[in-house]
Write a protein that holds these residues in place. Sequence first.
Motif, PDB file in Angstrom:
ATOM      1  N   LEU A 121       0.842  -1.211   0.000  1.00 17.19           N
ATOM      2  CA  LEU A 121       0.000   0.000   0.000  1.00 17.19           C
ATOM      3  C   LEU A 121       0.872   1.254   0.000  1.00 17.19           C
ATOM      4  O   LEU A 121       0.605   2.217  -0.733  1.00 17.19           O
ATOM      5  CB  LEU A 121      -0.914   0.013   1.236  1.00 17.19           C
ATOM      6  CG  LEU A 121      -1.984  -1.076   1.303  1.00 17.19           C
ATOM      7  CD1 LEU A 121      -2.807  -0.931   2.568  1.00 17.19           C
ATOM      8  CD2 LEU A 121      -2.874  -1.045   0.073  1.00 17.19           C
ATOM      9  N   ALA A 122       1.924   1.252   0.821  1.00 16.34           N
ATOM     10  CA  ALA A 122       2.799   2.427   0.896  1.00 16.34           C
ATOM     11  C   ALA A 122       3.561   2.621  -0.413  1.00 16.34           C
ATOM     12  O   ALA A 122       3.722   3.749  -0.890  1.00 16.34           O
ATOM     13  CB  ALA A 122       3.773   2.270   2.064  1.00 16.34           C
ATOM     14  N   GLN A 124       2.578   1.741  -3.385  1.00 10.54           N
ATOM     15  CA  GLN A 124       1.647   2.266  -4.386  1.00 10.54           C
ATOM     16  C   GLN A 124       1.464   3.771  -4.190  1.00 10.54           C
ATOM     17  O   GLN A 124       1.205   4.511  -5.142  1.00 10.54           O
ATOM     18  CB  GLN A 124       0.300   1.549  -4.283  1.00 10.54           C
ATOM     19  CG  GLN A 124       0.354   0.133  -4.845  1.00 10.54           C
ATOM     20  CD  GLN A 124      -0.856  -0.707  -4.487  1.00 10.54           C
ATOM     21  OE1 GLN A 124      -1.539  -0.456  -3.502  1.00 10.54           O
ATOM     22  NE2 GLN A 124      -1.120  -1.720  -5.290  1.00 10.54           N
ATOM     23  N   ASP A 125       1.593   4.227  -2.933  1.00  8.49           N
ATOM     24  CA  ASP A 125       1.390   5.648  -2.645  1.00  8.49           C
ATOM     25  C   ASP A 125       2.588   6.495  -3.056  1.00  8.49           C
ATOM     26  O   ASP A 125       2.416   7.567  -3.645  1.00  8.49           O
ATOM     27  CB  ASP A 125       1.124   5.810  -1.142  1.00  8.49           C
ATOM     28  CG  ASP A 125       0.764   7.226  -0.784  1.00  8.49           C
ATOM     29  OD1 ASP A 125      -0.087   7.803  -1.503  1.00  8.49           O
ATOM     30  OD2 ASP A 125       1.326   7.765   0.188  1.00  8.49           O
ATOM     31  N   CYS A 126       3.811   6.023  -2.742  1.00  9.84           N
ATOM     32  CA  CYS A 126       4.943   6.939  -2.964  1.00  9.84           C
ATOM     33  C   CYS A 126       6.136   6.323  -3.683  1.00  9.84           C
ATOM     34  O   CYS A 126       7.156   6.986  -3.845  1.00  9.84           O
ATOM     35  CB  CYS A 126       5.399   7.552  -1.631  1.00  9.84           C
ATOM     36  SG  CYS A 126       6.065   6.364  -0.481  1.00  9.84           S
ATOM     37  N   HIS A 259       0.844   0.898   7.281  1.00 10.60           N
ATOM     38  CA  HIS A 259       1.377   1.378   6.001  1.00 10.60           C
ATOM     39  C   HIS A 259       1.899   2.808   6.101  1.00 10.60           C
ATOM     40  O   HIS A 259       2.736   3.233   5.304  1.00 10.60           O
ATOM     41  CB  HIS A 259       0.337   1.253   4.887  1.00 10.60           C
ATOM     42  CG  HIS A 259      -0.826   2.164   5.004  1.00 10.60           C
ATOM     43  ND1 HIS A 259      -1.846   1.950   5.894  1.00 10.60           N
ATOM     44  CD2 HIS A 259      -1.116   3.312   4.358  1.00 10.60           C
ATOM     45  CE1 HIS A 259      -2.737   2.916   5.777  1.00 10.60           C
ATOM     46  NE2 HIS A 259      -2.317   3.755   4.854  1.00 10.60           N
ATOM     47  N   ASN A 263       5.322   4.054   4.696  1.00  9.07           N
ATOM     48  CA  ASN A 263       5.315   5.264   3.872  1.00  9.07           C
ATOM     49  C   ASN A 263       6.430   6.211   4.334  1.00  9.07           C
ATOM     50  O   ASN A 263       7.198   6.744   3.518  1.00  9.07           O
ATOM     51  CB  ASN A 263       3.939   5.934   4.027  1.00  9.07           C
ATOM     52  CG  ASN A 263       3.601   6.811   2.855  1.00  9.07           C
ATOM     53  OD1 ASN A 263       4.415   7.628   2.489  1.00  9.07           O
ATOM     54  ND2 ASN A 263       2.412   6.646   2.287  1.00  9.07           N
ATOM     55  N   ARG A 267       9.759   7.321   2.246  1.00 10.08           N
ATOM     56  CA  ARG A 267      10.041   8.744   1.998  1.00 10.08           C
ATOM     57  C   ARG A 267      11.382   9.155   2.608  1.00 10.08           C
ATOM     58  O   ARG A 267      12.084  10.012   2.062  1.00 10.08           O
ATOM     59  CB  ARG A 267       8.894   9.615   2.540  1.00 10.08           C
ATOM     60  CG  ARG A 267       7.662   9.534   1.654  1.00 10.08           C
ATOM     61  CD  ARG A 267       6.458  10.230   2.267  1.00 10.08           C
ATOM     62  NE  ARG A 267       5.247   9.824   1.583  1.00 10.08           N
ATOM     63  CZ  ARG A 267       4.736  10.434   0.504  1.00 10.08           C
ATOM     64  NH1 ARG A 267       5.325  11.490   0.023  1.00 10.08           N
ATOM     65  NH2 ARG A 267       3.639   9.982  -0.066  1.00 10.08           N
TER      66      ARG A 267
END
Length: 423
Positions: A121-122, A124-126, A259, A263, A267
């Motif tokens: 999930l993370a 896919q986000d960043c 997540h 994330n 980052r």
Amino acid sequence: MIYKNIVCTLCGCLCDDIEVVTEGGRVADAKNACEFSKSKFLNHAKNRAKPIIKKNGELVEVPIEEALDEAAEVLKKADFPLIYGLSSTETDAQRLAVELAELIGASIDNTTSVCHGPTILATQDCGAAKCTLGEVKNRADLVIFWGCNPAEAHIRHATRYSITPRGLYTESGKRGREIVYMDVRETKTSKMADIFVKVKPGQDYELLSAFRAAVKGYDVGDAAGVPSETIKRLVDKMKSCKFGVIFFGLGLTMTGGRHMSINAALRLVRDLNDHTKFTIIPMRGHGNVSGSNDVMTWCTGYPYAVNFSKGYPVYNPGEFSAVDILARGECDAALIIASDPVAHFPAEASKHLARIPTIVIDPKVSLTSLIAKIVIPSAMAGIECDGTAYRMDGIPLRLSKVIDSEFLPDREILKKIIEKVKA
Ligand code: SF4
């Protein structure tokens, strides 16, 4: 016979230097293997499953074709079937499981939903700055382990890839690397590290955020029980290394923040790449769990928790992940492939598996096979049949067959079930 460069499929390291000696149709030795791997190779013939159907509450051994017929009937009749597992089999079987899910309008999920689901999930986000384990061996001079314990869960990780091996630009091996271990407690791995940082349970997100702020030059205070001086000292090391890597495990994915913690870690790595080369790799547990994500992604567009009831793939972890479907009592049949959810799932989910007709395809007797309505024994991928598996860094490796087996590979079993469902 002696087979060289055999891949061990037990954990996500997929060590590909095992020397297997066979004698009289059995594995007699597995050189270079760690103790877990040796046990898997040497005991492959023990505790094998048999074709079984539960009839009137009794487990009755039946011919394999009868078990396959019954499995196809159960799946055809189900309104909301679930297919789950897949992380301990090879990629062709994973592909055919997706085909079957589409055919019968099932939900399909792999063990990622109870391990590195938050990582996906993370990502896919960043996005994620990744590398291969070979790059770690050849280049990394700063290795951070966070919420994982490779000394006990991925036994040869340290000697093959991350701590002691000598590589192209790391000729002095361990002496040329700094090892940092972040966890809530000391473990066997912390004894191999140069620096151990004790993190307060459930506060990884706070600490990762403090690291990110410090990388950007802000003054930070103590976070997650780690003094500000330690945070600054570690950030200096991260910014000044030549090639850094973070390996992280379930101590980060499955604790508070989930997540969002991953994330923050992804980052942090992205921020560090403004200063040096930094990468991050999840420590995947099952041998081919990475493959189950890749295969489901190239077949459906999504890596896990996919539902086909509308005739096309719909992705929604939490709604279509196996634990949630089972705990809510939604599915009315389940096909479990190369996995043992009863050993790992919460009691509510396991109880529902025992209530509905559950079909298990597995080489060995497992807790799940003991509650199943139908058991179909299979050949062991990487010992009794060939195939492909993906290492924790996403590199596909070819598996070899070293022993003939009376059992069909998972892919042949799934092909037969698909044919019977279509017929
Ligand atoms: S570290 Fe993992 S892949 Fe390597 S030999 Fe041990 S169990 Fe097998």
